[in-house]
Motif scaffolding. Structure first.
Motif, PDB file in Angstrom:
ATOM      1  N   ALA A 118      -6.211   7.617  -4.574  1.00 15.51           N
ATOM      2  CA  ALA A 118      -6.850   6.944  -5.898  1.00 15.51           C
ATOM      3  C   ALA A 118      -7.620   6.042  -5.683  1.00 15.51           C
ATOM      4  N   LYS A 119      -8.234   5.491  -6.718  1.00 19.97           N
ATOM      5  CA  LYS A 119      -8.942   4.212  -6.629  1.00 19.97           C
ATOM      6  C   LYS A 119     -10.100   4.083  -5.631  1.00 19.97           C
ATOM      7  N   GLY A 120     -10.982   4.908  -6.006  1.00 16.15           N
ATOM      8  CA  GLY A 120     -12.273   4.723  -5.202  1.00 16.15           C
ATOM      9  C   GLY A 120     -12.591   5.526  -3.993  1.00 16.15           C
ATOM     10  N   HIS A 121     -11.381   5.875  -3.407  1.00 20.03           N
ATOM     11  CA  HIS A 121     -11.546   6.952  -2.244  1.00 20.03           C
ATOM     12  C   HIS A 121     -11.628   8.276  -2.835  1.00 20.03           C
ATOM     13  N   LYS A 122     -12.699   8.652  -3.408  1.00 18.89           N
ATOM     14  CA  LYS A 122     -13.021  10.032  -4.156  1.00 18.89           C
ATOM     15  C   LYS A 122     -13.493  10.861  -2.987  1.00 18.89           C
TER      16      LYS A 122
ATOM     17  N   ILE B 176      -4.111  -4.290  -0.307  1.00 14.52           N
ATOM     18  CA  ILE B 176      -5.279  -3.480  -0.712  1.00 14.52           C
ATOM     19  C   ILE B 176      -4.955  -1.906  -0.620  1.00 14.52           C
ATOM     20  N   LEU B 177      -3.843  -1.645  -0.131  1.00 14.75           N
ATOM     21  CA  LEU B 177      -3.476  -0.109  -0.107  1.00 14.75           C
ATOM     22  C   LEU B 177      -3.597   0.493  -1.444  1.00 14.75           C
TER      23      LEU B 177
ATOM     24  N   VAL C 256       5.490  -2.568  -2.146  1.00 13.59           N
ATOM     25  CA  VAL C 256       6.353  -3.661  -2.446  1.00 13.59           C
ATOM     26  C   VAL C 256       7.366  -4.174  -1.486  1.00 13.59           C
ATOM     27  N   HIS C 257       8.085  -3.193  -1.202  1.00 15.21           N
ATOM     28  CA  HIS C 257       9.008  -3.748  -0.026  1.00 15.21           C
ATOM     29  C   HIS C 257       8.522  -4.461   1.012  1.00 15.21           C
ATOM     30  N   ASP C 258       7.230  -3.878   1.536  1.00 15.85           N
ATOM     31  CA  ASP C 258       6.585  -4.098   2.779  1.00 15.85           C
ATOM     32  C   ASP C 258       6.009  -5.581   2.458  1.00 15.85           C
TER      33      ASP C 258
ATOM     34  N   ILE D 248       6.340  -8.913  -9.397  1.00 21.60           N
ATOM     35  CA  ILE D 248       5.470  -8.630  -8.373  1.00 21.60           C
ATOM     36  C   ILE D 248       5.084  -6.989  -8.432  1.00 21.60           C
ATOM     37  N   SER D 249       3.578  -7.037  -8.531  1.00 19.76           N
ATOM     38  CA  SER D 249       3.183  -5.633  -8.665  1.00 19.76           C
ATOM     39  C   SER D 249       2.694  -4.800  -7.455  1.00 19.76           C
ATOM     40  N   GLY D 250       2.271  -5.505  -6.648  1.00 21.31           N
ATOM     41  CA  GLY D 250       1.670  -4.903  -5.240  1.00 21.31           C
ATOM     42  C   GLY D 250       0.136  -5.112  -5.173  1.00 21.31           C
TER      43      GLY D 250
END
Lengths: 385, 393
Positions: free
Chosen positions: A331-335, B341-342, B226-228, B187-189
């Motif tokens: 998802a997100k940008g990596h089209k 940023i994943l 989130v775990h990581d 925490i969202s990630g």
């Protein structure tokens, strides 16, 4: 029931291959280079696997070189050719929809002063043959176009490349990434297609991960091959020194057994074409689905846009043990590069799914997928825009 | 006495504490013991603002253990040191060997001596002069710079032994984890919340974490991320209990029933309410978020006020006045940035409205909430919550 419809990512290992791997691990664990009998028995496995792959490619066993997989085969083909052909020119022609193992190799060469021409594809995902002819000049040392695109299944006009190269008087070596085509595309014969190098992989044809092969027309001999390619790793005499290192006999045994166990390519093609038609009929009955694969694509790969973002749909299907991949890598940008090259609108790219078959796929699996897809479209909300 | 390589850790702020200094110190040593346990067995002793970690025979990787020491809150500095007899002849003989690599790499140096044991026959200046001379004659390329040396050779003569070490490395600072109570981080990630959790852990808070999962909009990989992330924070804070709240139904209900432009603020309020209940159930005294003023629509002054109104617990927002770049800098330092940023969807990116309200009026927000079965939705989400323990990785 688990419903695996992502066979272009990898395939389940068939019983024959698993047995061959296990046998090689437990019993035939010798080093194929050893002179005694234990070594020769291991070497016999390599000989037999090499023959199985040569039979499928309608080539000689001496033209098959084992590697660790598709990526390494492509790396040797691109980087090895560029290095061996450097003095004959500097242009490299590839398509804009190649696998990253070709694209990234080419990009590395760009930083070393090679000129890389990337051929665009039409709306059907196919590189026009005229574009190849226009791009190849006397300075061209390598042309690399995949046989079948991994995202949409478009079949590329690989057999047209030889003519273009000849017409331009180019010294170019012709490479074809056939990872998605091997065992699936009828008539995949490097000799007849005028291809010098061809990459194939075991785990896309129900073999184990960790084995692949590179076809080299006429074979490879250090300093004396008809196809100019040079090794990327250095060591012992294995694989004619093109790919040194003690061979992973278990993986190669599994590769050979998997290829032997494959059904006849033409028969499987007919079966999978029926599956594809069944899927397309079912999709036509669901509102708002578009098919991104061209009509004459390899039937093993069907790329669609569902109108629902790929990630939630994939997660939804995954909870029902139905496995497909998103057309866009993430998802997100990596089209998806491929869908973008085909000129698809953003919304279609964001909601793309790739369904890919094997000869083992059944009609029941497709029905399951269709039901779940319809349910997903009903229950997954999209942002109200 | 045998010579032995040990790790010296310097206490930070807690040196300023009065009568309860001892309890802070005990906490720090307990945290240190837990964090170093994976490297083998240790003995600890505390005296004169310094904790000495003495490795048992089974400790093989003192460098890795020293790195881990750099992540324990409460210590401002640490260094490996050679523990030896309080004998000037011995100190003279071994210092050059022990610090040989550092001495060869340096151009300038100074000797810094501390004599806690006043019965030791040499005074600190005498030790400095003596050792400076010894080292200069052995390493003639060196020159002395007492103001800004490349290398400081430290000779500490303490009650039981002498310690020789080079430059001290910067510790994690702060207060020992657990010395200030417990708080729950949402925490969202993304990049911000792990940094916020780390900053509050630095002030001695024990961390609980609350994560909202919205399958199928968010994937198992998003939760794994989130775990990581928490695993990295746990390198500093010690193990963290994570509560994963099923949030799909609430989000779908908001999307289906409420005005689109209020989606984000409504979602935030429900998150805070649910987090507060979980926090109360787990003896937490505050909530922590990674919000910073003006970063996105839900973090305007008005939106923050509106969010706060939903809960009664104090809400700590350590990033409130920080720029994104400053947050990223910390996230790189604590090694969470690359994970953050994943590109997986997280609960905050699901159903994002095109034009969220930046000046939400509480009245309208409350009206919108009346359209939902808030109590049922929240209690179901809390009932469906899974709890797991995240250890340092």
């Amino acid at each position: 029931m688990e419903c695996y419809l992502d066979n272009s990512a990898t395939t389940p290992v068939c019983a024959e291959a698993a047995e061959a791997v296990s046998d090689a691990l437990l019993h035939n664990w010798g080093n194929p280079s050893s002179l005694y009998r234990k070594g020769m028995q291991a070497e016999d496995i390599l000989i037999s696997a090499r023959e199985a792959i040569a039979d499928r490619l309608y080539c000689r066993p001496e033209e098959v070189f084992f590697t660790s997989g598709g990526t390494e085969s492509n790396n040797i083909a691109i980087l090895g050719t560029a290095s061996a052909m450097r003095r004959y020119g500097s242009r490299i022609v590839i398509s804009s929809v190649e696998h990253s193992s070709v694209e990234e190799s080419a990009r590395t060469l760009e930083t070393q002063g090679f000129e890389v021409v990337r051929l665009p594809v039409g709306p059907d995902g196919i590189v026009p043959a005229e574009a190849i002819a226009r791009a190849v000049n006397r300075n061209t040392i390598l042309v690399s176009v995949m046989a079948v695109n991994n995202e949409v299944g478009a079949i590329q006009p690989v057999q047209q490349i030889r003519r273009a190269v000849r017409a331009a008087g180019a010294p170019a070596v012709i490479h074809c990434d056939a990872v998605q085509a091997f065992g699936k595309l009828p008539g995949l014969r490097p000799g007849a297609m005028g291809v010098d190098l061809m990459s194939v992989s075991a785990h896309k044809v129900h073999g184990p991960k960790g084995a692949g092969a590179l076809y080299v027309r006429g074979g490879y001999k250090k300093g004396g091959s008809s196809v100019r390619v040079s090794p990327r790793t250095f060591g012992g005499l294995q694989e004619g020194t093109l790919r040194p290192g003690t061979e992973p006999v278990p993986a190669i045994a599994g590769f050979g057994a998997a290829v032997r166990a494959l059904p006849d390519t033409d028969e499987a093609f007919v079966h999978v074409s029926q599956l594809r038609d069944h899927l397309l009929e079912g999709l036509a009955a669901i509102d708002g689905i578009t098919v991104n694969s061209p009509p004459d694509a390899l039937p093993y790969i069907v790329n669609i846009s569902t109108g629902v973002n790929s990630e939630p749909m994939m997660n939804f299907l995954s909870r029902r043990e139905i496995y497909v991949s998103s057309g866009s890598a993430c998802a997100k940008g990596h089209k998806s590069r491929v869908l973008r090259s085909m000129g698809l609108p953003d919304a279609a790219i964001a909601s793309a799914l790739r369904v890919s078959f094997s000869h083992e796929t059944t009609h029941a699996m497709i029905d399951m997928f269709l039901d779940a897809l319809a349910d997903g479209k009903r229950s997954i909300r999209t942002a109200r825009r | 006495m045998d010579m032995k390589e040990v790790i010296l850790l310097k206490n930070g702020e807690i040196a300023l504490k009065g009568l309860n200094r001892r309890s802070f110190e005990d906490k720090m040593i307990k945290n240190l013991r837990y964090r170093l346990s994976r490297f083998g067995s240790w003995q600890f002793s505390a005296a004169q603002s310094t904790v000495t970690a003495i490795p048992g025979d089974d400790v093989a990787d003192l460098d890795a253990a020293a790195d881990a020491c750099g992540k324990v809150f409460g210590f401002v500095g640490y260094s490996k040191a050679l523990m030896t007899d309080k004998d000037m002849d011995v100190i003279r003989a071994v210092t050059g060997d022990y610090l040989e690599d550092a001495l060869r790499a340096a151009k300038t140096f100074k000797v810094c001596a501390r004599r806690a044991d006043k019965k030791f026959p040499f005074t600190s200046p005498e030790i400095c002069m003596e050792m400076g001379g010894v080292l200069l004659s052995r390493f003639p390329h060196l020159s002395v710079d007492v103001h800004n040396p490349d290398l400081t050779v430290n000779i500490e003569v303490r009650d039981r032994a002498a310690f020789i070490h080079g430059n001290q490395l910067k510790g994690a600072g702060g207060l020992p984890t657990g010395s200030a109570g417990k708080a729950a981080v949402l925490i969202s990630g993304g990049i911000d919340s792990p940094v916020a959790a780390w900053m509050m852990a630095k002030r001695g808070l024990e961390i609980e974490a609350v994560h909202f999962a919205s399958p199928p909009y968010t994937s198992e990989r998003a939760e794994k991320k989130v775990h990581d992330l928490l695993g990295r924070v746990a390198q500093y804070s010690g193990r963290i209990r994570l509560h994963v709240v099923p949030f799909t139904e609430l989000q779908e209900a908001i999307r289906d029933n409420c005005p689109e432009e209020l989606f984000t603020i409504l979602m935030r309020r429900y998150m805070m309410r649910i987090a507060q209940t979980i926090a109360e159930q787990n003896d937490c005294g505050a909530l922590i978020t990674g919000e910073s003023v003006g970063q996105v629509a839900s973090q305007t002054l008005y939106a923050l006020a509106c969010t706060d109104e939903a809960v009664s617990m104090p809400v700590f927002r350590p990033l409130i006045g920080m720029d994104k770049n400053e947050v990223i800098e910390i996230s790189r330092r604590i090694d969470t940035f690359e994970l953050s940023i994943l590109p997986y969807e997280d609960c905050c990116t699901v159903f994002t409205p095109k034009h969220p309200r930046t000046h939400p009026k509480l009245y309208y927000v409350q009206q919108a909430e009346n359209l939902l079965e808030s109590e049922r939705l929240c209690s179901e989400a809390i009932a469906g919550t899974r709890t797991l323990t995240i250890r340092a990785h």
